[in-house]
Design a protein around this motif. Structure first.
Motif, PDB file in Angstrom:
ATOM      1  N   GLU B 302       0.848  -1.206   0.000  1.00 17.31           N
ATOM      2  CA  GLU B 302       0.000   0.000   0.000  1.00 17.31           C
ATOM      3  C   GLU B 302       0.882   1.254   0.000  1.00 17.31           C
ATOM      4  N   ALA B 303       1.942   1.193   0.798  1.00 19.69           N
ATOM      5  CA  ALA B 303       2.795   2.374   0.948  1.00 19.69           C
ATOM      6  C   ALA B 303       3.525   2.706  -0.350  1.00 19.69           C
ATOM      7  N   THR B 304       3.632   1.736  -1.239  1.00 22.38           N
ATOM      8  CA  THR B 304       4.338   1.991  -2.497  1.00 22.38           C
ATOM      9  C   THR B 304       3.420   1.724  -3.691  1.00 22.38           C
ATOM     10  N   ASP B 305       2.129   1.734  -3.434  1.00 21.77           N
ATOM     11  CA  ASP B 305       1.136   1.625  -4.497  1.00 21.77           C
ATOM     12  C   ASP B 305       1.289   0.374  -5.370  1.00 21.77           C
ATOM     13  N   TYR B 306       1.689  -0.710  -4.786  1.00 19.67           N
ATOM     14  CA  TYR B 306       1.788  -1.999  -5.490  1.00 19.67           C
ATOM     15  C   TYR B 306       2.751  -1.946  -6.680  1.00 19.67           C
ATOM     16  N   THR B 307       3.762  -1.085  -6.600  1.00 21.24           N
ATOM     17  CA  THR B 307       4.684  -0.958  -7.734  1.00 21.24           C
ATOM     18  C   THR B 307       5.973  -1.747  -7.535  1.00 21.24           C
ATOM     19  N   LYS B 308       6.192  -2.286  -6.315  1.00 23.28           N
ATOM     20  CA  LYS B 308       7.485  -2.943  -6.061  1.00 23.28           C
ATOM     21  C   LYS B 308       7.278  -4.333  -5.493  1.00 23.28           C
ATOM     22  N   PRO B 309       8.141  -5.271  -5.912  1.00 27.57           N
ATOM     23  CA  PRO B 309       8.068  -6.584  -5.270  1.00 27.57           C
ATOM     24  C   PRO B 309       8.469  -6.493  -3.805  1.00 27.57           C
ATOM     25  N   VAL B 310       7.806  -7.287  -2.966  1.00 30.00           N
ATOM     26  CA  VAL B 310       8.164  -7.341  -1.549  1.00 30.00           C
ATOM     27  C   VAL B 310       8.744  -8.726  -1.263  1.00 30.00           C
ATOM     28  N   PHE B 311       9.981  -8.736  -0.759  1.00 33.73           N
ATOM     29  CA  PHE B 311      10.642  -9.993  -0.407  1.00 33.73           C
ATOM     30  C   PHE B 311      10.461 -10.243   1.084  1.00 33.73           C
ATOM     31  N   VAL B 312      10.517 -11.503   1.461  1.00 35.14           N
ATOM     32  CA  VAL B 312      10.586 -11.824   2.885  1.00 35.14           C
ATOM     33  C   VAL B 312      11.789 -12.728   3.096  1.00 35.14           C
ATOM     34  N   LYS B 313      12.673 -12.294   3.969  1.00 33.35           N
ATOM     35  CA  LYS B 313      13.900 -13.060   4.201  1.00 33.35           C
ATOM     36  C   LYS B 313      13.819 -13.795   5.533  1.00 33.35           C
ATOM     37  N   ILE B 314      14.080 -15.096   5.471  1.00 36.69           N
ATOM     38  CA  ILE B 314      14.146 -15.876   6.717  1.00 36.69           C
ATOM     39  C   ILE B 314      15.470 -16.610   6.783  1.00 36.69           C
ATOM     40  N   ALA B 315      15.849 -16.940   7.996  1.00 34.81           N
ATOM     41  CA  ALA B 315      16.995 -17.816   8.169  1.00 34.81           C
ATOM     42  C   ALA B 315      16.536 -19.224   7.845  1.00 34.81           C
ATOM     43  N   ALA B 316      17.441 -20.030   7.278  1.00 36.82           N
ATOM     44  CA  ALA B 316      17.115 -21.423   6.991  1.00 36.82           C
ATOM     45  C   ALA B 316      17.058 -22.167   8.320  1.00 36.82           C
TER      46      ALA B 316
END
Ligand code: SF4
Ligand code: SF4
Lengths: 266, 504
Positions: B302-316
């Motif tokens: 929402e904050a970037t108007d759906y213009t950018k991919p959002v990644f989620v990083k987790i530790a393995a």
């Protein structure tokens, strides 16, 4: 003269608004998906609308996010989580309660709630002001920060729950306990755990504070700051500031700005 | 209290070669070398040396040798020098033993037990020098199907609205390293190299310094638990946003940037007062569930108007596959997996070496799980943590990664010798430090060149290996586990990796 503005539809009903001549707009949010509602708000924002009333809000999230102008928004109903998340300047009044994470990582602007708030009010807030008339939930003001002139402020009229001001790194948190009968004793525990900046002013006593916190009396400067904030708060809710300020306030500040400095073996 | 910790290294100086130029004195930030004016000779305090090799590299006459201290405790397979030293240090300080960089234990690497195929006779190999080779990679959510429409005059047009994508010219990006844990000049070098090579650099959790906003098209901005420097302009500046849940070097714990590293400039970018500890809580306090994660993913969209991919990083970690499935269902455009060998500026050694799982296993398990659930297309998978060569990149892609993140390798290209002392803030190579005297040691022009050289070299090698297999597009390697065979692995390991034994 009024005209209609409609945004493209992602889901559910078309979001539409009535735009009035005085640069104000009215939205009936009944059944509108949050994405459509927010995209409509952004369209209105870019059209130069200055004042928006949104009625029948039932849980739509992120209202106020990504609105850059100094819009004034009046919300009637219950906005959903993350009201004003990353908000940058809008001025929101909620005629009702708010859910979780109101003002999450908010940068600038103001939220005034005529009701109560869920958990996580002002999480990682960096600037702007939040006023909650009644109680707030857990973890209010957690990890608030400040930098030079950017100092976030939260005033809670009622009480707040555990982990109030946890990791607090800056800003000002005020809890007034106005709805408490008799002796004012806030039930919250672990208040200010990990606190390393900022200050809290609490009217009455706190049940349990974190190890990283000291409780002191207010300085003259604090009293002045508090007076201003309480007066502003009372202005929104038509209350008597003087009476509120008669009670004793405790000031909570961090023991150190480096609470975990001696944790390591080098 | 007298310290019982014995020096790890011995500094030796060849008196015939030493010209007493004092270069070593200036280069060492640990005050190991000094010049005695009275006797006109050079002295060293070996106990200060961390064996970063800075002085030896810059000594104009190669007079300096750094050796492991031959005074070793009696050798013992269990009570090693490292164990004994750690215990003594803890007894003396009562603290947690810190370290930097990634896990240094040998038994946690699978890359070296995976081998890549090549064509012989039955299908021709391709010479990448003369034939086109495609390394271009798109990171982002891919649609379930494409709707096409034939338009008179215009031919066929795509009707499906595509999710935002990052376009990479090579499937290698620079992993998150915060401004504060590394210097501004390293950030500048990374930003410029990423721009030049058509790839991306990740800010880490310390915000983006104002002068780097102009590289925004090649920047991934990170949002971590501390939310340092996270504001609307920052989110707008990047090409993608990464939510950091965890890090391979220290799964499940937060971080502290010690107050002495929070200089004027750092405090400005992080937007916290000068000299205070920058605390990153262990969890993100607005994320206690997959539903909450979804809430933050969409807040950022929402904050970037759906213009950018959002990644989620987790530790393995042990149940990475199930978590990754949740992340994809929560709406992430890419899942980043950071293995146990992933680096860090500072982590408790005990956590670094004992918590988490190797990237190879996590990657294979996640890719398989997402395929089984029919949602692999919904998000890209990025592998990080312990990628040390182009072969590792190619193997990761064959195991199912869309792209890899590198960080340690990037720092090594800038001079880092993996001395593991990043947490001291005194990096003699001018990398893991905010001390202005040291940060000058990295010249961003040269740094960018070195990093771009590394990316070019690895990309050429990847193309060579692909050509050798008769494959001309990285797309055809992706998730193609048939191009791999395992050696020295148990049946169960092969099963999880989804690869066959060599010779099979
Ligand atoms: S710490 Fe580095 S620069 Fe200092 S003496 Fe040792 S190897 Fe040389
Ligand atoms: S960045 Fe510097 S301190 Fe860290 S391992 Fe490399 S050379 Fe050592």
């Amino acid at each position: 003269m009024t005209r209609k503005m409609v945004t493209t539809c992602e889901k559910g009903k078309l979001a539409e608004s009535l735009i009035r001549k005085d640069k104000s707009a009215l939205i009936d949010a009944t059944g509108i998906y949050y994405r459509d509602l927010n995209s409509l708000l952004r369209s209105l924002d870019s059209e130069g609308i200055e004042k928006i009333q949104i009625c029948n809000v039932y849980g739509q999230r992120y209202i106020g996010t990504n609105l850059d102008n100094h819009l004034r928004i009046d919300i009637y109903g219950t906005p959903g989580n993350d009201l004003g998340a990353f908000m940058n300047g809008a001025n929101i009044t909620v005629h009702g309660n708010v859910q979780d994470a109101c003002g999450n990582t908010m940068d600038h602007g103001q939220i005034v709630v005529h009701g109560r708030a869920g958990d996580l009010v002002g999480h990682s807030m960096r600037g702007g002001k939040i006023f909650i008339r009644d109680d707030a939930g857990y973890r209010v003001g957690i990890h608030m920060k400040e930098y030079v002139s950017k100092r976030p402020i939260i005033v809670i009229g009622g009480t707040a729950q555990d982990f109030l001001g946890e990791y607090m790194a800056g800003g000002v948190l005020v809890v007034l306990g106005l709805n408490m009968k008799g002796e004012i004793r806030h039930n919250a525990r672990f208040v200010g755990t990990g606190m390393h900046g900022g200050k809290m002013f609490i009217r009455g006593e706190v049940r349990h504070v974190g190890e990283e916190v000291t409780i002191t009396d207010l300085t003259e400067e604090d009293t002045l700051l508090l007076k201003g904030l309480v007066e502003e708060f009372c202005g929104y809710y038509d209350l008597d500031a003087e009476k509120i300020l008669e009670n004793k306030f405790n000031k909570l500040i961090p023991v150190s700005s480096r609470p975990y400095g001696n944790l390591y073996a080098y | 209290m007298k310290s019982y910790v014995c020096p790890e290294y011995i500094v030796e100086r060849d008196p015939d070669r030493c010209i007493r130029c004092k270069v070593c004195v200036n280069q060492c930030s640990y005050d190991t070398h000094c010049y005695d004016e009275e006797d006109d000779c050079m002295l060293s305090k070996s106990e200060n040396c961390v064996n970063c090799q800075r002085c030896a590299t810059f000594c104009p006459t190669q007079a300096i040798t750094i050796r492991p201290n031959p005074n070793h405790y009696r050798s013992n397979a269990n009570w090693t020098q490292e164990v004994l030293t750690g215990i003594k240090k803890q007894a003396e300080t009562g603290g947690v033993v810190l370290t930097g960089m990634g896990c240094d234990k040998p038994n946690l690497t699978y890359w070296d037990r995976l081998l890549i195929n090549a064509s012989q006779v039955t299908n021709p190999s391709i010479d990448p020098l003369r034939e086109p080779m495609e390394l271009r990679t798109y990171i982002g959510s891919k649609p379930d199907k494409l709707d096409l429409e034939t338009v008179k005059g215009d031919g066929i047009i795509l009707k499906t609205k595509l999710a935002p994508q990052l376009q990479l010219e090579t499937p290698i990006m620079f992993s998150a390293m915060s401004y504060g844990s590394i210097s501004i000049n390293v950030h500048k070098s990374l930003a410029r190299a990423a721009t030049e090579a058509g790839t991306f650099y990740n800010t880490g959790e310390g915000g983006l310094e104002k002068s780097l906003y102009k590289y925004g098209d090649h920047v991934i901005v990170q949002v971590a638990s501390g939310r340092f420097g996270v504001h609307p302009d920052y989110l707008d500046a990047g090409a993608a946003i990464e939510i950091k849940i965890g890090q391979g070097a220290k799964p499940g714990i937060g971080g502290h940037l010690p107050g002495e590293k929070v200089t004027e400039e750092i405090s400005k970018t992080r937007m916290i007062p000068l000299g205070t500890d920058a605390l990153s809580p262990a969890p993100q306090h607005d994320i206690y569930s997959i539903e909450d994660l979804r809430q933050l993913i969409y807040a950022l969209k929402e904050a970037t108007d759906y213009t950018k991919p959002v990644f989620v990083k987790i530790a393995a970690v042990h149940n990475a596959a199930a978590i990754a499935s949740g992340i994809v269902r929560a709406g992430a455009d890419a899942v980043v997996l950071d293995g146990i060998r992933g680096g860090t500026g500072a982590a408790p050694r005990i956590t670094r070496d004992n918590v988490g799982i190797p990237i190879e296993m996590a990657l294979a398990a996640v890719d398989q799980r997402l395929r089984d659930e029919g949602i692999r297309n919904k998000a890209s998978v990025i592998a990080a943590g312990g990628i040390k060569s182009s072969a590792d990149v190619l193997k990761a892609i064959a195991l199912g990664a869309d792209a890899c993140y590198i960080a340690t390798a990037a720092l090594v290209s800038l001079g880092c010798t993996v001395c593991q002392k990043c947490y001291t803030g005194k990096c003699p190579w001018g990398i893991a430090t905010t001390d202005l005297w040291l940060t000058k040691r990295i010249n961003p022009d040269i740094g960018a060149k070195r990093l771009a050289g590394l990316l070019r070299g690895w990309s050429l090698e990847i193309m060579e290996m692909m050509g050798g297999m008769g494959i001309n597009a990285i797309e055809s390697v992706r998730g193609n586990r048939l191009v791999l065979r395992g050696v020295g692995l148990t049946d169960k390991e092969l099963e999880i990796l989804g690869v066959r034994m060599v010779g099979d």
